[in-house]
Design a protein around this motif. Sequence first.
Motif, short mmCIF file in Angstrom:
data_model
loop_
_atom_site.label_atom_id
_atom_site.label_comp_id
_atom_site.label_asym_id
_atom_site.label_seq_id
_atom_site.Cartn_x
_atom_site.Cartn_y
_atom_site.Cartn_z
N ASP A 177 29.97 38.55 -57.96
CA ASP A 177 30.73 38.53 -56.70
C ASP A 177 30.64 39.84 -55.93
OD1 ASP A 177 32.27 39.98 -58.58
OD2 ASP A 177 34.14 39.45 -57.57
N ARG A 178 29.86 40.81 -56.45
CA ARG A 178 29.83 42.13 -55.81
C ARG A 178 28.55 42.87 -56.10
NH1 ARG A 178 34.74 44.18 -59.38
NH2 ARG A 178 35.19 42.03 -59.00
N GLY A 179 28.45 44.04 -55.52
CA GLY A 179 27.31 44.92 -55.77
C GLY A 179 27.67 46.33 -55.38
N MET A 180 26.67 47.21 -55.45
CA MET A 180 26.86 48.62 -55.12
C MET A 180 25.95 48.96 -53.96
SD MET A 180 28.72 51.10 -56.35
CE MET A 180 29.05 50.56 -58.02
N VAL A 181 26.51 49.63 -52.97
CA VAL A 181 25.76 50.05 -51.80
C VAL A 181 25.82 51.57 -51.72
CG1 VAL A 181 25.62 49.94 -49.27
CG2 VAL A 181 26.25 47.90 -50.58
N THR A 182 24.67 52.20 -51.52
CA THR A 182 24.62 53.65 -51.33
C THR A 182 24.51 53.92 -49.83
OG1 THR A 182 23.51 53.90 -53.46
CG2 THR A 182 23.39 55.77 -51.94
N ILE A 183 25.42 54.75 -49.33
CA ILE A 183 25.50 55.07 -47.90
C ILE A 183 25.38 56.57 -47.72
CG2 ILE A 183 26.91 54.93 -45.81
CD1 ILE A 183 28.44 52.61 -47.18
N ARG A 184 24.50 56.98 -46.84
CA ARG A 184 24.41 58.40 -46.45
C ARG A 184 25.13 58.53 -45.12
NH1 ARG A 184 21.45 63.28 -46.54
NH2 ARG A 184 21.07 64.11 -44.47
N THR A 185 26.11 59.43 -45.08
CA THR A 185 26.89 59.64 -43.87
C THR A 185 26.77 61.08 -43.42
OG1 THR A 185 28.47 57.95 -44.56
CG2 THR A 185 29.20 59.48 -42.86
N GLU A 186 26.36 61.25 -42.17
CA GLU A 186 26.35 62.56 -41.53
C GLU A 186 27.51 62.56 -40.55
OE1 GLU A 186 22.66 63.37 -39.59
OE2 GLU A 186 21.55 63.51 -41.47
N THR A 187 28.40 63.53 -40.68
CA THR A 187 29.48 63.67 -39.72
C THR A 187 29.07 64.76 -38.74
OG1 THR A 187 31.06 63.05 -41.43
CG2 THR A 187 31.96 64.09 -39.45
N HIS A 188 29.01 64.38 -37.46
CA HIS A 188 28.57 65.29 -36.40
C HIS A 188 29.75 65.72 -35.55
CE1 HIS A 188 24.11 64.21 -36.50
NE2 HIS A 188 24.65 63.36 -37.35
N ASN A 189 29.67 66.93 -34.99
CA ASN A 189 30.64 67.33 -33.98
C ASN A 189 30.05 67.03 -32.60
OD1 ASN A 189 28.89 69.49 -33.33
ND2 ASN A 189 30.10 70.98 -34.50
N GLN A 190 30.78 67.39 -31.56
CA GLN A 190 30.36 67.08 -30.20
C GLN A 190 29.10 67.82 -29.78
OE1 GLN A 190 33.02 68.78 -31.09
NE2 GLN A 190 33.07 70.69 -29.91
N ARG A 191 28.71 68.85 -30.50
CA ARG A 191 27.46 69.57 -30.23
C ARG A 191 26.31 69.02 -31.06
NH1 ARG A 191 31.61 72.84 -30.52
NH2 ARG A 191 31.26 73.44 -32.68
N ASP A 192 26.55 67.91 -31.74
CA ASP A 192 25.58 67.24 -32.61
C ASP A 192 25.22 68.08 -33.84
OD1 ASP A 192 24.35 64.79 -33.12
OD2 ASP A 192 22.40 65.54 -32.46
N GLU A 193 26.10 69.03 -34.19
CA GLU A 193 25.92 69.78 -35.42
C GLU A 193 26.47 68.94 -36.57
OE1 GLU A 193 26.67 74.29 -33.69
OE2 GLU A 193 28.41 73.03 -34.17
N VAL A 194 25.80 68.98 -37.70
CA VAL A 194 26.27 68.25 -38.88
C VAL A 194 27.30 69.12 -39.59
CG1 VAL A 194 25.63 67.19 -41.07
CG2 VAL A 194 24.11 66.99 -39.10
N VAL A 195 28.55 68.62 -39.65
CA VAL A 195 29.62 69.36 -40.31
C VAL A 195 29.86 68.87 -41.74
CG1 VAL A 195 30.74 70.04 -38.15
CG2 VAL A 195 31.45 67.92 -39.30
N GLN A 196 29.34 67.68 -42.04
CA GLN A 196 29.47 67.17 -43.41
C GLN A 196 28.32 66.21 -43.70
OE1 GLN A 196 33.32 65.88 -45.31
NE2 GLN A 196 32.35 63.89 -45.11
N LEU A 197 27.76 66.33 -44.88
CA LEU A 197 26.77 65.38 -45.41
C LEU A 197 27.40 64.74 -46.62
CD1 LEU A 197 23.57 67.60 -45.34
CD2 LEU A 197 24.00 65.60 -43.93
N MET A 198 27.30 63.42 -46.70
CA MET A 198 27.92 62.72 -47.81
C MET A 198 27.05 61.53 -48.21
SD MET A 198 31.80 61.18 -47.90
CE MET A 198 31.58 59.92 -46.66
N THR A 199 26.79 61.41 -49.48
CA THR A 199 26.13 60.22 -50.01
C THR A 199 27.14 59.56 -50.94
OG1 THR A 199 23.97 61.27 -49.85
CG2 THR A 199 24.14 59.33 -51.26
N THR A 200 27.47 58.32 -50.62
CA THR A 200 28.54 57.60 -51.32
C THR A 200 28.02 56.31 -51.92
OG1 THR A 200 29.97 58.35 -49.52
CG2 THR A 200 30.88 56.72 -51.01
N LYS A 201 28.49 56.01 -53.10
CA LYS A 201 28.28 54.69 -53.70
C LYS A 201 29.56 53.90 -53.44
CE LYS A 201 24.87 55.90 -57.12
NZ LYS A 201 23.76 55.44 -56.31
#
Length: 159
Positions: free
Chosen positions: A125-149
């Motif tokens: 009934d389920r599975g695992m998804v790996t997501i890469r998330t880049e959080t950007h500010n208004q200057r398009d600078e990456v303030v956080q990188l996160m890889t989540t399962k």
Amino acid sequence: MSETAAILSQPGKLYLDDLQPGQRHVTGARTLDADAIKAFAAQFDPQPFHLDEEAAATSFFGGLAASGWHTAATTMRLMVDGLPIAGGVIGAGVEMSWPTPTRPGDTLQAHCEILEVRPSRSRPDRGMVTIRTETHNQRDEVVQLMTTKVVVFRRPAGA
């Protein structure tokens, strides 16, 4: 329909079968001001560079900076609001870094990419998804990188 199926039967939400590597989702945005940065820090990360402009000016950061945990919590809120996964964003592990400090007045937006989708062999009934998330500010600078399962459910039969 079982209780679990009823809870997970959410029109407009994404299920395991809807996701594939390469898909991208961009969330809405959220702005952090100095008061919010200080309030979060006072409760969860009370260090001078998060609490006081004068102390922060002479610190490693050279000015007031949000706690990385504040950036992470804001990113989580952006993902919950902007990545419509049925049953919620249920974390099962994370790797995170903060390449650029989040500053007062920064408007954050999360850019999520699906890296991997793996159906569970033992729980169909389920599975695992790996997501890469880049959080950007208004200057398009990456303030956080996160890889989540993330645990993601399959669409219930009949839904």
